[in-house]
Design an enzyme around this catalytic site. Structure first.
Site, PDB file in Angstrom:
ATOM      1  N   LYS A  63       5.892  28.262  52.381  1.00  0.00           N
ATOM      2  CA  LYS A  63       6.664  27.484  53.349  1.00  0.00           C
ATOM      3  C   LYS A  63       5.738  26.431  53.936  1.00  0.00           C
ATOM      4  O   LYS A  63       4.896  26.718  54.792  1.00  0.00           O
ATOM      5  CB  LYS A  63       7.201  28.407  54.435  1.00  0.00           C
ATOM      6  N   CYS A  97     -31.114  27.586  81.751  1.00  0.00           N
ATOM      7  CA  CYS A  97     -32.536  27.534  82.106  1.00  0.00           C
ATOM      8  C   CYS A  97     -32.870  26.365  83.033  1.00  0.00           C
ATOM      9  O   CYS A  97     -33.993  26.270  83.526  1.00  0.00           O
ATOM     10  CB  CYS A  97     -33.396  27.450  80.850  1.00  0.00           C
ATOM     11  N   ASP A 126       4.573  28.314  67.669  1.00  0.00           N
ATOM     12  CA  ASP A 126       5.804  28.701  66.970  1.00  0.00           C
ATOM     13  C   ASP A 126       6.284  30.078  67.413  1.00  0.00           C
ATOM     14  O   ASP A 126       7.477  30.308  67.603  1.00  0.00           O
ATOM     15  CB  ASP A 126       5.555  28.760  65.454  1.00  0.00           C
ATOM     16  N   TYR A 174       7.880  29.883  70.739  1.00  0.00           N
ATOM     17  CA  TYR A 174       9.217  29.300  70.633  1.00  0.00           C
ATOM     18  C   TYR A 174      10.202  30.333  70.068  1.00  0.00           C
ATOM     19  O   TYR A 174      11.296  30.541  70.602  1.00  0.00           O
ATOM     20  CB  TYR A 174       9.188  28.048  69.745  1.00  0.00           C
ATOM     21  N   GLU A 222       8.276  31.274  47.578  1.00  0.00           N
ATOM     22  CA  GLU A 222       7.623  29.954  47.600  1.00  0.00           C
ATOM     23  C   GLU A 222       6.887  29.813  48.919  1.00  0.00           C
ATOM     24  O   GLU A 222       7.327  30.348  49.928  1.00  0.00           O
ATOM     25  CB  GLU A 222       8.675  28.832  47.545  1.00  0.00           C
ATOM     26  N   LEU A 257      16.457  28.721  58.341  1.00  0.00           N
ATOM     27  CA  LEU A 257      16.211  30.035  57.743  1.00  0.00           C
ATOM     28  C   LEU A 257      16.054  31.099  58.806  1.00  0.00           C
ATOM     29  O   LEU A 257      15.475  30.848  59.865  1.00  0.00           O
ATOM     30  CB  LEU A 257      14.913  30.000  56.922  1.00  0.00           C
ATOM     31  N   CYS A 316     -35.758  27.770  76.341  1.00  0.00           N
ATOM     32  CA  CYS A 316     -34.540  28.281  76.981  1.00  0.00           C
ATOM     33  C   CYS A 316     -34.272  29.702  76.456  1.00  0.00           C
ATOM     34  O   CYS A 316     -34.180  29.911  75.242  1.00  0.00           O
ATOM     35  CB  CYS A 316     -33.369  27.362  76.664  1.00  0.00           C
ATOM     36  N   GLU A 341       9.943  19.087  51.245  1.00  0.00           N
ATOM     37  CA  GLU A 341       9.166  18.952  52.470  1.00  0.00           C
ATOM     38  C   GLU A 341       8.133  17.835  52.317  1.00  0.00           C
ATOM     39  O   GLU A 341       7.341  17.850  51.373  1.00  0.00           O
ATOM     40  CB  GLU A 341       8.449  20.292  52.728  1.00  0.00           C
TER      41      GLU A 341
END
Ligand code: IVH
Length: 752
Positions: free
Chosen positions: A142, A437, A55, A58, A140, A105, A457, A199
């Protein structure tokens, strides 16, 4: 070059020369290059649900283009992706025109951005605000899913549409009807017609289950919950959507006819909740800007507690009439802003695959990456889990891959992006010998990991010693991860008991070990001789024996010898101990080398008996201060972080739950406590602040609890994870070297 390659290339160019520094000609070239990339990435994100880059990456590209257009207005083209809210709708679904566009937004990336936005709000409201009037803001979470517009007529769901490009979306009514939390009928007392916006998302737990199923069925797993949500809604067969188990949070309303709604955003949310729509529970109203900023910032660190992904906090002016006064600019309102968290995914190049040896001898593939910023730190290594993981995702060296980092979890490679399945890069082949090893490796039947067939090892020993001395195990003061590794490398320690026979002159001969440091180490070793048995048991690094299991074992067996003598069924009889753990413990004590270790520890005077003050397992101790009490934490506490508060509650026998119900016994509320506090008050559940909680932990009674009632039997919670105690290093590059990468059931994904 493909889209991702071009995006990465452009990001490198932006690092070298900020867009503001460019002259007209260079700016034109850059804008021409940015436009198709921003458009392509946007289309993939909004329409296909695929994040080809992180994000933040972008956003940087998008903002660079916007900056260029602002500085050089001649570069604005009618089809510039900066004018669009998202991608276009898909052809398979009927198109739906939104009567009122769904906006996007603007972003704030830190507290300063948010304060600057608040200042703009005050300026914009100058003409209507009374003197000294304070604007109320509602914050709130998101949620990272996809936006839906639900049309209800006479309270009945008649249409559901995706956002699409904001003006035209897709009709997904049939699929949306299968989403259980979305009511098909609202009531009582609803307007004749109204649009609910919110959403749709996939919870993390559903996402995990779905991915397990997809991998089992030989299909490509979902990259992240958001892609899962988009993909689930785009199904042409609604039964597929139904099986995915999507969820929904309403966050606002669109056009409303024949009825009135409350006059504030917070009022509308409460109203939606009262009519049967789920709304985000973690919201709060602020007039104080410092508290608002603190709320937003604190969620960036707490988001892992939620069962759903959030990528920020949306802040809105609470009064709807003030929202109208402020209006909007192009596609975003002036009355709301998204406070974005640093993205936890980014795309980068997979340069190679190394292998990491864990303390139980497990070998895990480790991605070597071109360094990339993820969630605020530079990541250059990430886990690839195991060979099946790599094969099922067809991850190959040279691919562009998505890297994910979530809070306390080790960064992981999610999968390749935009890779041609026919590319001629070689596929991954697991090693048959340990790269450190050279000893042979096996993959036991039914397991996903490669392990050493035999011990010895040095890399494994180094991890074992690091774990043994670590804070939650023997806590050897003065010896950190580096010191422990050094002692193994110079062969002063060839087995755990060697730590207790270290000689002063040997230590003084080591680089960086001056008198004072040697005194510290020797004192630390001496103190470690007297640690509680449960710490020793945890420190031994027995598979599946994390801190909680160690405590439960010690609660029932009072010495290492007693544990060594216990049969599998004795151990299985302990609450919280299953057959796998029992078998692992029995096998460990059967091993000749381990028996010698135990004897040598005893000979070196290390405590192998339960100490009198050693606590009884919290799950069993009915007299613990919060035994059997379900506790809900809400808001920001003044001194304890959420994980700390959770650990304290659990240590005291309590169980932490995310939501308030009749079963809740206590709510601990801090600053900016949201609707959980209201619900607790409604249900008459006792509420305390942090000081109140600390008092209870110190022995004060739980308010409202009937002191004469017998203490309820605590609910055992075997699934509770060990407290994540890993803190990110302050330095830039986050290295995995210090982190165990063994079986997560051992709890060592959270190194100390
Ligand atoms: S308000 C004008 N509230 O974020 C108001 N959006 O980048 C626009 N989102 O498309 C939306 N949680 O998909 C709002 N509590 C919330 C949200 C939220 C998630 C998404 C939504 C929107 C995108 C905006």
């Amino acid at each position: 070059m493909d889209l991702v390659g071009s995006a990465l290339d452009l990001l490198a160019r932006l690092d070298a020369r900020p867009p503001a520094d460019l002259a007209e000609q260079e700016a034109t070239t850059l804008a021409d290059a940015l436009r198709p990339v921003v458009r392509g990435l946007g289309r993939a994100y909004y329409t296909e649900g695929e994040s080809l880059v992180g994000d933040t990456q972008y956003d940087r590209l998008f903002h660079a283009l916007r900056t260029l257009e602002e500085l050089h207005p001649s570069l604005v083209t009618p089809d510039s992706p900066t004018h669009r809210v998202g991608g276009g709708p898909l052809d398979a679904f009927e198109k739906v025109e939104h009567p009122v566009a769904l906006l996007s937004l603007g972003n704030a990336f830190d507290g300063d951005d948010l304060r600057a936005w608040v200042d703009r709000v005050y300026k914009g409201l100058d003409a209507v605000l009374a003197e000294d009037e304070r604007v109320a803001f509602v914050a709130e979470l998101k949620i990272d899913g996809l936006a839906l517009a639900l049309t209800y007529r006479d309270g009945v769901l008649v249409r559901a549409a995706t956002r699409g490009n904001g003006r035209v979306g897709e009709n997904v009514t049939t699929n949306v009807r299968t989403i259980r939390p979305i009511p098909l009928r609202l009531g009582p007392d609803v307007p004749d017609s109204m649009e609910v916006r919110g959403e749709a998302y996939l919870s993390r737990s559903r996402f995990e289950v779905l991915n397990e199923r997809l991998v089992e069925a030989g299909e490509k797993p979902l990259a992240n919950p958001r892609n899962g949500a988009v993909g689930s809604l785009r199904q042409l067969d609604p039964t597929v959507t139904a099986a995915r188990g999507l969820a929904f949070f309403a966050y606002g309303v669109g056009p409303v006819e024949g009825g009135t709604l409350p006059a504030t955003q917070s009022g509308v949310l409460d109203w939606l909740g009262s009519r049967g729509l789920p709304t985000g529970p973690e919201r709060a109203v602020f007039e104080d800007v410092d508290a608002l900023v603190a709320f937003c910032e604190s969620w960036a660190g707490h988001r892992d507690r939620l069962d759903y992904e959030i990528d920020g906090v949306v802040v809105k002016v609470d009064r709807l009439d003030y929202q109208d006064v402020l209006g909007q600019v192009s596609t975003a309102p002036r009355w709301a802003i998204a406070f974005k968290f640093p993205a936890r995914e980014a795309t980068t190049r997979l340069l190679g695959i190394d292998h990491n040896v864990g303390r139980t001898g497990v070998i895990k593939p480790l991605a070597i990456l071109e360094p990339v910023q993820v969630g605020g730190v530079t990541v250059s290594k990430a886990t690839l889990h195991n060979a099946d993981y790599i094969t099922s995702r067809d991850i190959r060296v040279g691919d562009d891959v998505v890297v994910k980092r979530a809070g306390d979890v080790i960064p992981a490679v999610v999968g390749p992006v935009g890779a041609d399945p026919d590319r001629d890069r070689p596929v991954y082949l697991p090693p048959d010998a340990c790269p450190v090893c050279g000893r042979p490796l096996v993959r036991p039947e039914g397991e996903v990991d490669l392990r050493h067939l035999e011990g010895g090892c040095p890399a494994q020993l180094r991890r074992a010693v690091e774990h043994f001395v670590s804070r939650n195990a023997m806590d050897v003061d003065g010896l950190g991860t580096k010191g422990a590794a050094l002692l193994v490398d110079v062969e002063l320690v060839t087995d755990l008991p060697d730590l207790f026979t270290l000689q002063r002159e040997d230590l003084l001969a080591l680089e960086g070990f001056k008198d004072k440091k040697v005194d510290n180490v020797l004192a630390g070793v001496e103190a470690a001789r007297h640690r509680p048995l449960a710490r020793l048991l945890f420190g031994l690094g027995i598979r599946h024996v994390g801190e909680t299991v160690a405590r439960d074992l010690v609660a029932h067996h009072d010495s290492l010898d007693a544990l060594a003598a216990a049969a599998g069924e004795d151990l299985e009889a302990i609450d919280g101990i299953g057959p796998i753990v029992a078998e692992s413990v029995v096998e460990w004590f059967k091993d000749e080398a381990n028996r010698r270790t135990v004897e040598a520890l005893q000979a070196a005077g290390v405590n192998t008996r339960r100490l009198p003050e050693e606590r009884v397992a919290a799950t069993l101790d009915a007299s613990a201060p919060l035994a059997g009490v379900t506790v809900v934490l809400t808001g920001t506490l003044p001194t304890l972080t959420r994980p700390q508060a959770k650990a304290r509650v659990e240590d005291a026998g309590g169980k932490v739950s995310g939501s308030v119900s009749k079963k809740t016994g206590l709510v601990v509320a801090g600053e900016a406590a949201g609707s959980k506090l209201d619900k607790a008050t409604d249900l008459g559940i006792p509420v305390v602040d942090e000081a109140g909680l600390l008092a209870i932990l110190a022995g004060a009674p739980v308010p409202g609890a009937d002191p004469t009632a017998p203490t309820a039997a605590p609910e055992p919670d075997a699934s509770a994870p060990a407290t994540p105690t890993m803190t990110l290093p302050d330095g830039e590059t986050r290295s995995l070297d210090a982190l165990g990468t063994d079986d997560p059931e051992q709890g060592d994904l959270f190194g100390s």
